[in-house]
Motif scaffolding. Structure first.
Motif, PDB file in Angstrom:
ATOM      1  N   THR A 248      19.594 -13.084 -38.920  1.00 56.70           N
ATOM      2  CA  THR A 248      18.938 -11.793 -38.679  1.00 56.70           C
ATOM      3  C   THR A 248      17.959 -11.907 -37.519  1.00 56.70           C
ATOM      4  O   THR A 248      17.382 -12.972 -37.283  1.00 56.70           O
ATOM      5  CB  THR A 248      18.178 -11.301 -39.926  1.00 56.70           C
ATOM      6  OG1 THR A 248      17.220 -12.305 -40.308  1.00 56.70           O
ATOM      7  CG2 THR A 248      19.116 -11.033 -41.080  1.00 56.70           C
TER       8      THR A 248
ATOM      9  N   SER B 137      14.406 -10.404 -35.890  1.00 64.17           N
ATOM     10  CA  SER B 137      13.181  -9.699 -36.272  1.00 64.17           C
ATOM     11  C   SER B 137      12.148  -9.870 -35.160  1.00 64.17           C
ATOM     12  O   SER B 137      12.318 -10.697 -34.265  1.00 64.17           O
ATOM     13  CB  SER B 137      12.627 -10.239 -37.598  1.00 64.17           C
ATOM     14  OG  SER B 137      12.287 -11.606 -37.478  1.00 64.17           O
ATOM     15  N   ASN B 138      11.075  -9.103 -35.253  1.00 64.50           N
ATOM     16  CA  ASN B 138       9.999  -9.169 -34.246  1.00 64.50           C
ATOM     17  C   ASN B 138      10.568  -9.093 -32.832  1.00 64.50           C
ATOM     18  O   ASN B 138      10.176  -9.849 -31.948  1.00 64.50           O
ATOM     19  CB  ASN B 138       9.172 -10.450 -34.399  1.00 64.50           C
ATOM     20  CG  ASN B 138       8.579 -10.590 -35.783  1.00 64.50           C
ATOM     21  OD1 ASN B 138       8.108  -9.620 -36.349  1.00 64.50           O
ATOM     22  ND2 ASN B 138       8.634 -11.792 -36.334  1.00 64.50           N
TER      23      ASN B 138
ATOM     24  N   THR C 226      13.327 -12.244 -29.478  1.00 68.64           N
ATOM     25  CA  THR C 226      13.481 -11.966 -30.900  1.00 68.64           C
ATOM     26  C   THR C 226      13.339 -13.252 -31.696  1.00 68.64           C
ATOM     27  O   THR C 226      13.469 -14.350 -31.149  1.00 68.64           O
ATOM     28  CB  THR C 226      14.848 -11.295 -31.191  1.00 68.64           C
ATOM     29  OG1 THR C 226      14.862 -10.809 -32.529  1.00 68.64           O
ATOM     30  CG2 THR C 226      16.003 -12.257 -30.978  1.00 68.64           C
TER      31      THR C 226
END
Length: 178
Positions: free
Chosen positions: A34, A36-37, A49
Motif C-alpha cells: 500500500t 500512504s503519506n 510515498t
C-alpha cells in the motif's frame, strides 16, 4: 493529469494501486503493498510515498519517483532546488529506508569514468554530492558499467536510475534487496 486518464492508466496496467502526475507514475501490482503519506511536487516531476506491506513483512520504505527535465537549462535548476534540502521538504536530508528512482535525464558514466576533477558534472555538484553521499546504485554492481536505458540513433546511455539509501545497500544488510 486528469482523473479519467489516471484511471485509464491504472486499468491498462491492471494495477492494484497507483499514483500519477503529469510527468511520472508509480504502479503496484501486489495487493499486499500500500501507498500512504503520498506527495506530488507542484511541477509533477517528483512523487513521494511510503510503501508498506499489509502483513508487516518489512518496515515501511519511502519511495521517490523522479522525472528530471531533459534539457540542461531546466534540469539543473530543478535538481539544484531538490538538493537545497534546507528549503525543500521533498527529499530527506539524511535518507533512511529510501528508494530514489526514475529518469534523471543525465548520464554519470563519462563523468565518473574520467576521474578528472575538471570534468563537467552532468548535474549540479550539490545534487551529485547528495546522491553520492546518501545513496548507492541499486542495479549496477560497482565494478560494472550501467546498461543503457536511452537510445537515439547511434547514441546510447543510462539516464534511468534506481538508488537505495545507504542503509538499504546489499553490502550493509543481510539477505537480498528485492
Amino acid at each position: 493529469s486528469t482523473v479519467p486518464l489516471q484511471d485509464q492508466f491504472h486499468n491498462q496496467f491492471q494495477a492494484d494501486s497507483s499514483l500519477w502526475s503529469h510527468h511520472c507514475g508509480l504502479v503496484s501490482f501486489n495487493k499486499s503493498l500500500t501507498f500512504s503519506n503520498s506527495n506530488i511536487s507542484i511541477c509533477g516531476r517528483l512523487i513521494s510515498t511510503t510503501l508498506s506491506h499489509s502483513s508487516d513483512l518489512f518496515d515501511p520504505i519511502r519511495i521517490h519517483v523522479l522525472y528530471a527535465p531533459a534539457d540542461r537549462t531546466s534540469r539543473n535548476p530543478f535538481l539544484l532546488a531538490l538538493s537545497n534540502l534546507s528549503h525543500s521538504s521533498l527529499l530527506p536530508e539524511t535518507p533512511l529506508r529510501c528508494i530514489l528512482l526514475g529518469d534523471f535525464n543525465y548520464s554519470t558514466v563519462r563523468y565518473l569514468s574520467s576521474g578528472s576533477s575538471n570534468s563537467r558534472s552532468p548535474a549540479p555538484v550539490s545534487w551529485m554530492n547528495y546522491i553520492n553521499t546518501h545513496y548507492v546504485d541499486g542495479v549496477t554492481p560497482q565494478d560494472q558499467t550501467a546498461v543503457p536505458t536511452f537510445h537515439r540513433g547511434m547514441q546510447q546511455s543510462c539516464i534511468d536510475y534506481i538508488y537505495l539509501s545507504s542503509d538499504l545497500s546489499p553490502s550493509r544488510v543481510s539477505g537480498q534487496v528485492q
